[in-house]
Design an enzyme around this catalytic site. Structure first.
Site, short mmCIF file in Angstrom:
data_model
loop_
_atom_site.label_atom_id
_atom_site.label_comp_id
_atom_site.label_asym_id
_atom_site.label_seq_id
_atom_site.Cartn_x
_atom_site.Cartn_y
_atom_site.Cartn_z
N LYS A 205 7.99 11.19 17.44
CA LYS A 205 9.36 11.59 17.12
C LYS A 205 9.65 12.97 17.71
O LYS A 205 10.68 13.21 18.31
CB LYS A 205 9.52 11.59 15.60
CG LYS A 205 10.88 11.92 15.09
CD LYS A 205 10.96 11.73 13.59
CE LYS A 205 12.21 12.37 13.05
NZ LYS A 205 12.29 12.29 11.58
N GLU A 211 -2.18 16.01 18.56
CA GLU A 211 -3.07 14.87 18.80
C GLU A 211 -2.47 13.97 19.90
O GLU A 211 -3.16 13.54 20.83
CB GLU A 211 -3.26 14.04 17.52
CG GLU A 211 -3.99 14.76 16.39
CD GLU A 211 -3.11 15.68 15.56
OE1 GLU A 211 -1.94 15.94 15.95
OE2 GLU A 211 -3.59 16.16 14.53
N GLY A 265 9.04 9.58 10.02
CA GLY A 265 7.95 8.95 10.77
C GLY A 265 7.34 7.77 10.03
O GLY A 265 7.13 6.69 10.59
N ARG A 266 7.05 7.97 8.76
CA ARG A 266 6.37 6.91 7.98
C ARG A 266 7.29 5.76 7.62
O ARG A 266 6.85 4.78 7.03
CB ARG A 266 5.71 7.52 6.74
CG ARG A 266 6.65 8.31 5.85
CD ARG A 266 5.87 9.19 4.87
NE ARG A 266 6.73 10.04 4.06
CZ ARG A 266 7.10 11.27 4.39
NH1 ARG A 266 6.74 11.78 5.56
NH2 ARG A 266 7.86 11.99 3.58
N GLU A 351 2.23 10.80 1.62
CA GLU A 351 3.00 11.82 2.35
C GLU A 351 4.41 11.92 1.73
O GLU A 351 5.05 12.96 1.79
CB GLU A 351 3.09 11.50 3.85
CG GLU A 351 3.44 12.73 4.68
CD GLU A 351 3.35 12.50 6.19
OE1 GLU A 351 4.20 11.78 6.74
OE2 GLU A 351 2.45 13.07 6.83
N HIS A 382 -18.02 -6.45 -2.69
CA HIS A 382 -19.44 -6.22 -2.46
C HIS A 382 -19.75 -4.74 -2.22
O HIS A 382 -20.82 -4.41 -1.72
CB HIS A 382 -19.92 -7.09 -1.29
CG HIS A 382 -19.82 -8.54 -1.62
ND1 HIS A 382 -20.80 -9.22 -2.28
CD2 HIS A 382 -18.79 -9.42 -1.45
CE1 HIS A 382 -20.41 -10.48 -2.47
NE2 HIS A 382 -19.19 -10.62 -1.97
N LYS A 510 -1.31 22.79 10.46
CA LYS A 510 -0.94 22.75 11.89
C LYS A 510 -0.82 24.17 12.45
O LYS A 510 -1.29 24.46 13.55
CB LYS A 510 0.41 22.05 12.07
CG LYS A 510 0.38 20.54 11.87
CD LYS A 510 1.75 19.96 12.19
CE LYS A 510 1.88 18.53 11.75
NZ LYS A 510 3.22 17.98 11.87
O1 F6P Z 1 1.89 15.64 10.50
C1 F6P Z 1 2.58 14.65 9.84
C2 F6P Z 1 3.59 13.98 10.72
O2 F6P Z 1 4.67 14.83 10.91
C3 F6P Z 1 4.03 12.65 10.14
O3 F6P Z 1 5.02 12.79 9.19
C4 F6P Z 1 4.42 11.91 11.36
O4 F6P Z 1 4.48 10.53 11.12
C5 F6P Z 1 3.31 12.32 12.29
O5 F6P Z 1 3.06 13.66 11.99
C6 F6P Z 1 3.60 12.14 13.75
O6 F6P Z 1 4.71 12.87 14.16
P1 F6P Z 1 5.39 12.61 15.58
O7 F6P Z 1 5.93 11.23 15.57
O8 F6P Z 1 6.47 13.65 15.69
O9 F6P Z 1 4.35 12.81 16.63
#
Ligand code: F6P
Length: 547
Positions: A205, A211, A265-266, A351, A382, A510
């Site tokens: 987004k 990452e 995002g979620r 979250e 199990h 972060k």
């Molecule tokens: O760090 C949490 C978060 O902001 C989530 O809410 C989101 O889904 C994820 O990181 C990824 O964010 P982006 O889509 O901006 O890379």
């Protein structure tokens, strides 16, 4: 804005909790408990008869929903009011799946419905053309591998859904997911990938997530080194709100899809973030998933509380956390295809509602979101079910159970059904001392041995669980399930008084990470650091220098 604790019904619930009988007594008192405590709606059988609730508790919760104005506050969300107050945003993931006749959804003078439809048509057209080999790589070849690079909501929803709907992915390129910053997922994939047949989809987004950026940069360098820089645009699609960053990265102008700040995002699987899923299952099945979610949206907005699946799920969750004192909730699908559902729900629930400050800035006076965790039920039996049956920490559970096999292995699915039902009975009803003793006598054990074994074999029961059954795990059913959990989370946020749509708690880590990266890359410590940080950095430095 009142929260549950401020409402008269909360006091009724507090008074009801200590009086509550065991689950076994609840069944004994009502021969028709299943009929009274299960709902068939939106293609699901929602059976909460094994939860430790009775009619007065449910009535008090219905009163609570009225006192909190759940109906009006849901309407405010659906029409696009800026209910995410800390970020000043609307919350419109439901606008992503208004299927059927187009009808405008005007928010701030913009028809959101038209925007969504136009972007969805572009995304689905792209997905179909990748799927059928009409969109080709720089080498003129059809793509056989699509790699979704994203994390959190830009990974968990599509990854979970591609796995859940594997049965619908025939004739599609392989779709893989890369999220972790350590690079191992990507390294493993690139080892086998053919660059001339690999498409990367960067889902972010913000397009600033560390990452995702680091994985995307490694993927681009890999592709460039094999096919040359000119090939990049034809191998990179992206979904983001950040046009400038997509420009800078070199994403193909026609392979970019929009996101909007009013989709969290979620909550974004139904947006273009689902493009990898659309490539895997095709446009028609993707739309069928949206249709299932829309069906649940309508159910949520119109069903009376006692029949309303998200509201019931929310109430049962709050009851277990706040009145029965169960701090964790296990999600246990009896279907390997739903293996990633617990991880997806961890983000959705924790979250969203993992907060202890109310919307008005005051501390939440009662516990909020439970720890969500889980595993496919069969494996779980199990490993950790021992603790769930007899441990001191008690856990609430959701069982998810399709009747028809998700992989054409019906005889085995019938074994899974039998396992799920057996475990559900054992959790709810347990096995008391008299039953254990009778069983051991039947086996011919001596009285002294029976006395020794008896305490170990008693199952206390009264472990609360909801059994969610459905005919099969198809796209509409998955859509219904996802919307059920989304609205459950929303209703719980109203009860706990928290904002389900921000996530300030992820920011501090972060920010600190940005400062620590150079200290790891060029090892150095300072006197102002915590001794723990200094110790870890020293260990990194000494390890790297002796490598
Ligand atoms: O760090 C949490 C978060 O902001 C989530 O809410 C989101 O889904 C994820 O990181 C990824 O964010 P982006 O889509 O901006 O890379």
């Amino acid at each position: 804005m009142p929260a549950g604790v401020d409402c008269p019904a909360w006091a009724q619930l507090s008074a009801a909790a200590p009086l509550l009988a065991s689950t076994r007594s609840l069944f004994a008192a009502d021969a028709e408990r299943f009929a009274h405590c299960s709902v068939r709606a939106a293609g699901l059988l929602f059976d909460y008869s094994r939860q430790r609730v009775d009619a007065p508790v449910l009535a008090a919760f219905s009163a609570l929903a009225g006192q909190l104005g759940v109906r009006e506050r849901a309407a405010a969300m659906f029409r696009g009011d800026a209910i995410n107050l800390t970020e000043g945003r609307a919350v419109l993931h439901t606008a992503l799946r208004r299927v059927g006749e187009p009808a405008p959804l005007m928010v701030g003078g913009v028809d959101i419905d038209a925007l969504v439809r136009a972007e969805r048509a572009r995304m689905l057209d792209f997905a179909e053309r990748v799927r059928t080999g009409l969109i080709r790589s720089s080498a003129g070849q059809a793509f056989t591998l699509v790699v979704n690079i994203g994390i959190g909501g830009s990974d968990l929803g599509p990854a979970m859904a591609v796995e859940a709907l594997r049965q619908y992915t025939q004739a599609a390129p392989r779709v893989a997911f890369v999220s972790n910053v350590d690079g191992c997922q990507l390294a493993d994939l690139l080892q086998e990938a053919d660059p001339a047949r690999t498409l990367f989809v960067i889902c972010s987004k913000t397009f600033t997530t560390l990452e995702t950026r680091s994985n995307a940069l490694v993927a681009r360098a890999w592709l460039q080194s094999r096919l040359g820089p000119a090939a990049v645009p034809q191998h990179f699609a992206a979904v983001s709100t950040n046009q400038k960053a997509m420009d800078e990265f070199g994403v193909h102008a026609d392979y970019r899809f929009a996101m909007w700040d009013w989709v969290g995002g979620r909550y974004s699987l139904c947006s273009s973030i689902g493009v990898a899923l659309a490539i895997a299952i095709g446009a028609a099945q993707f739309e069928a998933l949206l249709g299932g979610a829309a069906e649940m949206d309508q159910h949520f907005q119109s069903a009376p509380w006692a029949q309303n699946l998200p509201v019931l799920a929310a109430m049962l969750g709050v009851w277990n956390v706040n009145f029965l004192g169960l701090p964790t909730h296990a999600v246990l699908p009896y279907d390997q295809r739903l293996a990633r559902l617990p991880a997806y729900l961890q983000q959705l629930e924790m979250e969203s509602n993992g907060k202890s400050v109310r919307l008005d800035g005051r501390p939440a006076p009662v516990p909020t979101c439970p720890v969500i965790w889980g595993e496919p039920g069969s494996n779980a039996q199990h490993s950790f079910f021992q603790m769930l049956h007899q441990g001191s920490a008690r856990v609430a559970c959701d069982f998810l159970l399709p009747v028809i096999s998700s992989c054409d292995s019906q005889p085995q699915q019938e074994l899974a059904i039998a396992n799920a039902l057996a475990q559900a009975e054992a959790f709810a009803l347990g096995q008391d001392a008299a039953q254990v003793e009778a069983e051991l006598r039947r086996q011919g054990l001596a009285a002294a041995r029976i006395a020794e074994l008896l305490p170990h074999k008693v199952h206390p029961g009264s472990r609360p669980l909801t059994l969610i059954m459905f005919p099969r795990l198809d796209p509409p059913t998955l859509g219904r399930l996802l919307a059920l959990y989304e609205h459950k989370v929303f209703v719980q946020s109203l009860i706990w008084g928290v904002n389900a749509f921000d996530q300030w708690g992820v920011e501090l880590g972060k920010q600190l990470c940005k400062k620590i990266i150079p200290l790891v890359q060029h090892p150095q410590t300072t006197a102002t650091m915590s001794s723990s940080l200094r110790g870890a950095l020293d260990f990194v430095a000494s390890t790297l220098s002796s490598k």
